[in-house]
Design an enzyme around this catalytic site. Sequence first.
Site, PDB file in Angstrom:
ATOM      1  N   VAL A  20       0.797  -1.003  -0.476  1.00 23.45           N
ATOM      2  CA  VAL A  20      -0.078   0.156  -0.138  1.00 23.45           C
ATOM      3  C   VAL A  20       0.834   1.666  -0.416  1.00 23.45           C
ATOM      4  CG1 VAL A  20      -1.741   1.106   1.141  1.00 23.45           C
ATOM      5  CG2 VAL A  20      -2.059  -1.071   1.494  1.00 23.45           C
ATOM      6  N   ALA A  69       9.338   5.979   5.896  1.00 28.72           N
ATOM      7  CA  ALA A  69      10.203   4.645   7.079  1.00 28.72           C
ATOM      8  C   ALA A  69       9.953   2.754   6.627  1.00 28.72           C
ATOM      9  CB  ALA A  69       9.917   4.479   8.078  1.00 28.72           C
ATOM     10  N   LYS A 104      -7.038  -1.231   9.756  1.00 25.99           N
ATOM     11  CA  LYS A 104      -8.594  -0.699  10.543  1.00 25.99           C
ATOM     12  C   LYS A 104      -8.258  -1.850  12.009  1.00 25.99           C
ATOM     13  CE  LYS A 104      -6.700  -4.505   7.519  1.00 25.99           C
ATOM     14  NZ  LYS A 104      -6.654  -5.382   6.332  1.00 25.99           N
ATOM     15  N   GLY A 163     -11.048  -1.627   1.181  1.00 23.72           N
ATOM     16  CA  GLY A 163     -10.108  -0.880  -0.088  1.00 23.72           C
ATOM     17  C   GLY A 163     -10.225   0.740   0.012  1.00 23.72           C
ATOM     18  N   ASP A 188     -10.853 -10.146  10.313  1.00 21.00           N
ATOM     19  CA  ASP A 188     -10.274  -9.052   9.493  1.00 21.00           C
ATOM     20  C   ASP A 188     -11.974  -8.158   9.322  1.00 21.00           C
ATOM     21  OD1 ASP A 188      -8.508  -7.503   7.688  1.00 21.00           O
ATOM     22  OD2 ASP A 188      -9.902  -8.027   6.166  1.00 21.00           O
ATOM     23  N   LYS A 227     -13.320  -4.356  10.560  1.00 19.22           N
ATOM     24  CA  LYS A 227     -14.079  -3.629   9.301  1.00 19.22           C
ATOM     25  C   LYS A 227     -15.482  -2.963   9.608  1.00 19.22           C
ATOM     26  CE  LYS A 227     -11.235  -4.989   5.387  1.00 19.22           C
ATOM     27  NZ  LYS A 227     -10.923  -6.213   4.841  1.00 19.22           N
ATOM     28  N   GLY A 277      -5.676  -4.696  -2.518  1.00 17.96           N
ATOM     29  CA  GLY A 277      -4.392  -4.395  -3.422  1.00 17.96           C
ATOM     30  C   GLY A 277      -3.314  -2.996  -3.554  1.00 17.96           C
TER      31      GLY A 277
HETATM   32  N1  HSE Z   1      -6.649  -9.250   3.824  1.00 17.25           N
HETATM   33  C1  HSE Z   1      -7.986  -8.052   3.542  1.00 17.25           C
HETATM   34  C2  HSE Z   1      -8.652  -8.808   3.058  1.00 17.25           C
HETATM   35  C3  HSE Z   1      -7.579  -7.043   2.654  1.00 17.25           C
HETATM   36  O1  HSE Z   1      -8.717  -9.551   2.017  1.00 17.25           O
HETATM   37  O2  HSE Z   1      -9.840  -8.301   2.382  1.00 17.25           O
HETATM   38  C4  HSE Z   1      -7.450  -5.824   2.594  1.00 17.25           C
HETATM   39  O3  HSE Z   1      -8.213  -5.021   3.930  1.00 17.25           O
END
Ligand code: HSE
Length: 438
Positions: free
Chosen positions: A14, A43, A105, A134, A201, A205, A302
Amino acid sequence: MKPVQIGVLGLGTVGGGTVNVLKRNAQEIARRAGREIEVTHAAARDLNKKRICDTDGIQITVDPFDIVSNPYVDIIVELIGGDTLALELVMQAIENGKHVVTANKALIAKHGNEIFAAAQAKGVVVAFEAAVAGGIPIIKAIREGLAGNQIQWLAGIINGTGNFILTEMRDKGRDFDDVLKEAQQLGYAESDPTFDVEGIDAAHKLTILASIAFGIPLQFESAYTEGITNITQEDVLFAEELGYRIKHLGVSRKTDKGIELRVHPTLIPEKRLLANVDGVMNAVLVQGDAVGPTLYYGAGAGAEPTASAVVADLVDVVRALTSDPENRVPHLAFQAGTLSDTPILSIDDVHTAYYLRMMASDKPGVLAEVTKILGEHDISIEAIIQKEPANEQNDACVIMLTHRVLEKNMNAAIKSIEALDSIHDRVTRIRMEMLNAN
Ligand code: HSE
């Protein structure tokens, strides 16, 4: 006016994408922001690593703290992920009076309340569009575009890796592990892929989306999270036969009793647009009382899709540099002092319809026993199918769809059904959502 100077923490996928987009679209971005935006510092853990971006003109260091304390850096872009070092860096940046843009997130879902309080006290902005779905501008859509609505519920496919796995299982009959490996190679999966397949994950979100939709503090620890590792090929096919698709959904709904916050595999009618969001794509469906349903679709991960959201945040922050902090869009959409204490409901108190699959002795009276238990727990059956004897014991495979039921009633019914001599193995259960207006 002199360009705004950016320090990027993390030059991976990213970070590299962000540098590329800022360079390639510099003119258009400056016309929008009113100032040029220049990455002057970055960095990175390894100074010699081959990068996807051109780092000419960028001072690169291995110590991110050098950047957050550099007086020449106006805005910090945090792209290192995780929630330990990232938290320290973001808090330090805020303390030093710097604005922050982050795609993290986990950081926002777990520590956002503390981060936003510190930012508010210092009069700086912490922007986090890239943290959810994303490249889809879902934070901006809910926080600003839907500001006239009472949001009633939202449901989203907000993990691309999980969606890719379920799509490949359905379309190509591929094996779970094999597809996960491919998602890792494509750079979509989290460094710990259990975050993707166990729904963590997506829960990060969803926590963020629920806060900005309902004006509540971030409460990741109260989210119900169930992964997709137990979804079998046969459930995918039976669902299809019944007119449904299995998607790994994040759902948040405001009810009279509280707010539902849950991530789990879900059967949804195949004709819904959301059921046709395939591969690594993400989509979020939001139901507002005034606008009705609105759907947001796009790449959820991505390099450049995520960079698109990071850069949009940078443009917003640059525009806000000269604004009075009191009059900025609030971090969580609602003014800080007005967040509500509406409780998050325990999963036991949630109502959903259900898909049930069980292996039953193929003899008279078995179905009657099962339906009696369901009736005793106030569970009404919507559809039922029975498949030919499906294993060595000559068991029949019975699939039922139920109407909406209180989760704790379903738990009790399943316990009683599993205790029957005529039912073998565990009962498979997958929640269902119709995703219609109510
Ligand atoms: N691992 C996450 C996904 C990446 O597959 O959606 C984006 O947050």
